[in-house]
Design an enzyme around this catalytic site. Structure first.
Site, PDB file in Angstrom:
ATOM      1  N   TRP A 100       1.203  -0.474  -0.113  1.00 33.53           N
ATOM      2  CA  TRP A 100       0.075   0.172   0.036  1.00 33.53           C
ATOM      3  C   TRP A 100       1.040   0.727  -0.439  1.00 33.53           C
ATOM      4  O   TRP A 100       0.352   1.864  -0.322  1.00 33.53           O
ATOM      5  CB  TRP A 100      -0.983  -0.181   0.921  1.00 33.53           C
ATOM      6  CG  TRP A 100      -2.619  -1.095   1.085  1.00 33.53           C
ATOM      7  CD1 TRP A 100      -1.492  -1.825   2.100  1.00 33.53           C
ATOM      8  CD2 TRP A 100      -2.667  -1.754   0.158  1.00 33.53           C
ATOM      9  NE1 TRP A 100      -2.514  -3.807   1.349  1.00 33.53           N
ATOM     10  CE2 TRP A 100      -3.162  -2.595   0.993  1.00 33.53           C
ATOM     11  CE3 TRP A 100      -3.469  -0.813  -1.222  1.00 33.53           C
ATOM     12  CZ2 TRP A 100      -4.166  -3.423  -0.168  1.00 33.53           C
ATOM     13  CZ3 TRP A 100      -4.300  -1.597  -1.185  1.00 33.53           C
ATOM     14  CH2 TRP A 100      -4.720  -2.665  -1.745  1.00 33.53           C
ATOM     15  N   ASP A 169      -1.522   6.794   6.542  1.00 30.57           N
ATOM     16  CA  ASP A 169      -2.666   5.559   5.863  1.00 30.57           C
ATOM     17  C   ASP A 169      -2.938   5.157   7.281  1.00 30.57           C
ATOM     18  O   ASP A 169      -1.504   3.965   7.074  1.00 30.57           O
ATOM     19  CB  ASP A 169      -2.041   5.144   4.287  1.00 30.57           C
ATOM     20  CG  ASP A 169      -3.353   4.539   4.506  1.00 30.57           C
ATOM     21  OD1 ASP A 169      -4.133   4.195   4.881  1.00 30.57           O
ATOM     22  OD2 ASP A 169      -2.807   3.421   2.875  1.00 30.57           O
ATOM     23  N   LYS A 193     -12.235  -1.242   8.031  1.00 30.89           N
ATOM     24  CA  LYS A 193     -11.624  -2.216   8.628  1.00 30.89           C
ATOM     25  C   LYS A 193     -12.005  -2.276  10.348  1.00 30.89           C
ATOM     26  O   LYS A 193     -12.286  -3.647  10.879  1.00 30.89           O
ATOM     27  CB  LYS A 193      -9.965  -1.594   9.199  1.00 30.89           C
ATOM     28  CG  LYS A 193      -9.670  -1.751   7.229  1.00 30.89           C
ATOM     29  CD  LYS A 193      -9.202  -3.103   6.244  1.00 30.89           C
ATOM     30  CE  LYS A 193      -8.520  -2.822   5.100  1.00 30.89           C
ATOM     31  NZ  LYS A 193      -8.265  -4.129   4.167  1.00 30.89           N
TER      32      LYS A 193
END
Length: 364
Positions: A100, A169, A193
């Site tokens: 990511w 992030d 999440k």
């Protein structure tokens, strides 16, 4: 169908209490005769939902008053280009700890010069870089990092004090622990999440950092647009924000971040002990000092048993244990709403599987 043990990486398990409340209110919310999904986002009823969610975020995360709380769309993937589009001037530093952060870096390259401040790539992202290994530069517009790496199962357990604003992030571990919000210029997180269903992206942005944003950008790609409109520039993801509020209600009722952090550590410890005490039958991916409390990644010494493990686990009521398609192996994602009892059940299954297949999975 009976309840399953949900270890999906995202969208992930949601608190049953939040789901049951949403079910109860689905057709007729608060006596309006309408579903939340039918409410006008300009009306008073939705305004209360919107304001409630913002207040819960500020309270639970202890967000300072000089930070704006935004609800955006497009997931973390849209934040990858949006951050540099708004803030990358001379250059930006990116810390690479997995797929990511690599994607974030790739998007930033479209908007200006980037440099890598530290990277765990040479070690197959098994370890988080040490804080003293991070290189900064005087001309940095910001430093970007990813707090938790779902694919490789690593997590930062302390954050760097950077000279340039720190952008993070936190999609896969926000609200899983206490964090020093004032250490960051901007935090972003997809909801799917720990915050609720997909569809909304939470952004926390310090006002001093916002003042550095570029002007003349498309309205939908400018943070300033959403600050000035209280995230109501266009129709927001109403149901996702409503669910986010319900999840945070559950989190507060469960004891807040201190309690949930303790629970998450206990769940992770249970699984890591099962891996470490398996005599090499199971092999953890992440270095011990970098292990994630959200995503436990591991392989079998005999890779041929992986598909057997997944099939038998499915038959036993476990879902979501397959590793990411890019690395394979196994992964148990143990976000906030995953009960300790599910982790206990998984450990019992792992031990039984080892006893059953020990000869085929010879130790290494």
């Amino acid at each position: 169908m009976n309840d399953v043990h949900n270890f999906n990486a995202g969208p992930a398990a949601l608190p049953k209490q939040a789901l049951e409340r949403a079910q109860k209110e689905l057709v007729n919310f608060d006596g309006t005769g309408m579903s939340v999904m039918e409410l006008s986002h300009r009306g008073d009823t939705y305004d209360r939902i919107h304001t409630h969610a913002i207040k819960k975020i500020r309270k639970l995360l202890d967000v300072p008053d000089d930070y704006h709380i935004l609800f955006l769309q497009g997931g973390a993937s849209l934040q990858f280009p949006m951050v540099p589009m708004n803030f990358l001037d001379s250059q930006a530093t990116y810390i690479l700890t997995g797929a990511w952060s690599e994607k974030a870096l790739a998007e930033a390259k479209h908007f200006g010069k980037t440099v890598i401040g530290a990277s765990g790539k040479d070690g197959n992202y098994k370890q988080i870089p040490a804080l003293n290994q991070i290189s900064e530069h005087a001309q940095d517009s910001y430093v970007h990092m990813t707090s938790n790496n779902t694919i490789y199962g690593t997590q930062w357990h302390a954050f760097p004090n950077t000279k340039a604003p720190l952008v993070c992030d936190m999609s896969s571990d926000i609200f899983s622990r206490r964090i020093p919000v004032n250490q960051f210029g901007l935090i972003y997180a997809g909801a799917q999440k720990n915050l609720g269903p997909s569809g909304v992206t939470l952004v926390l942005i310090q006002d001093a950092f916002l003042q550095r944003a570029k002007s003349g950008l498309p309205a939908m790609l400018s943070y300033d647009t959403f600050v000035k409109s209280n995230s109501l520039y266009n129709t927001p993801p109403v149901f996702s924000i409503y669910m986010l509020g319900l999840v945070l209600d559950w989190l507060e009722e469960s004891g807040g971040l201190t309690e949930i952090e303790n629970r998450n550590k206990a769940k992770a410890q249970l699984l890591y002990e099962a891996i470490d005490e398996s005599d090499g039958f199971y092999i953890g991916h992440a270095a011990q000092d970098s292990r994630s409390n959200m995503n436990v990644t591991f392989t079998l010494a005999n890779d041929a048993l992986t598909s057997v493990f997944l099939q038998e686990a499915k038959e036993a009521g476990f879902v979501g244990l397959n590793g990411h398609r890019s690395v394979g192996g196994l992964r148990a994602s143990i976000y906030n709403a995953v009960p300790y009892a599910s982790c206990e059940a998984l450990v019992d299954f792992m031990k039984q599987f080892k006893n059953k297949h020990a000869e085929k999975g010879a130790t290494v």
